[in-house]
Write an enzyme that holds these catalytic residues in place. Sequence first.
Site: not given
Length: 297
Positions: A54, A98, A121
């Site tokens: 990422k 994460q 997200d």
Amino acid sequence: MGAQIIDGKAFAAKVRGQVADHVARLKSDHGITPGLAVVLVGEDPASQVYVRSKGKMTVEVGMNSYEHKLDPDTSEADLLALIAQLNTDPEVHGILVQLPLPKHLDEDLVINSIDPAKDVDGFHISNVGLLGTGQKSMVPCTPLGCLMMLREYHGSLSGMDAVVIGRSNIVGKPMAQLLLGDSCTVTIAHSRTRDLPDVVRRADIVVAAVGRPEMVPGDWIKPGATVIDVGINRVDAGESKTRLVGDCDYDSCAEVAGAITPVPGGVGPMTIACLLANTVTACCRANGVAEPEGLTA
Ligand code: NDP
């Protein structure tokens, strides 16, 4: 093999190119550089790989990447303090924590402490509610990537019968909301669904997000249907090797389907591309600048 292969890798490269163009315009016209902060708690090897890739792709499209690697025994208070600091940092437009988090941390509490406007997200309860009521929100990356591929392949999805197998908060449920938003008739199937093969056979669009290797065989697929395989499963390939397979049995499904995403090279690459797209979208919204077209739901 009759199905057209939906090349997620190539499509993701195109999306990253669109993001890079928009980032360049934000810099030249407004002096703004979008920034993505990724928070990793602990040393889970798969998470470390995701976070590295990422960060690399964030920099490749011209954005700033801020990585925060915290010890596995980081306290909830310390993690929440970092998120509070990122929430107020004007250089940070997107925040991603994460998952999974170590067991002693409350995932819901942590996710809901992120400023919804920076929640790239799309897991914050406010964004879930906005998506569910058809309002502008941050959309979870994996289902957004699936929707983009479906729109690219079909144009309009209006009136199509869609079956989503899986009802998780990160894939199945938001996927169903997005398909409903595009006027599909949506069925969500799960482990208690009766006669799953029959349910799947009715679908013009099948999205499989189960986590069971090659569970969906070709004889569940309506001829000509589009199959989006979200599953990523590592299986034994003999001689102490492994390989990745999806939730659909690729060969038999590709015989019958009109179009299908491969694993790897389908949904996976689109997920990171959509994370970058969400970050540029969040940056534009924060600065009152026009959002890039085609990169949101
Ligand atoms: P979850 O384990 O959270 O959810 C799985 C869902 O599948 C559940 O709703 C479960 O039903 C359902 N299910 C399980 N067994 C069956 C069955 N026999 N028949 C019908 N439904 C069943 O998984 P995720 O949604 O997080 O992920 C799904 C897959 O997608 C995984 O392989 C994951 O690795 C992959 N993935 C890929 C991403 C990408 O970027 N390509 C991103 C995220 C996930 P119930 O609710 O009843 O238990």
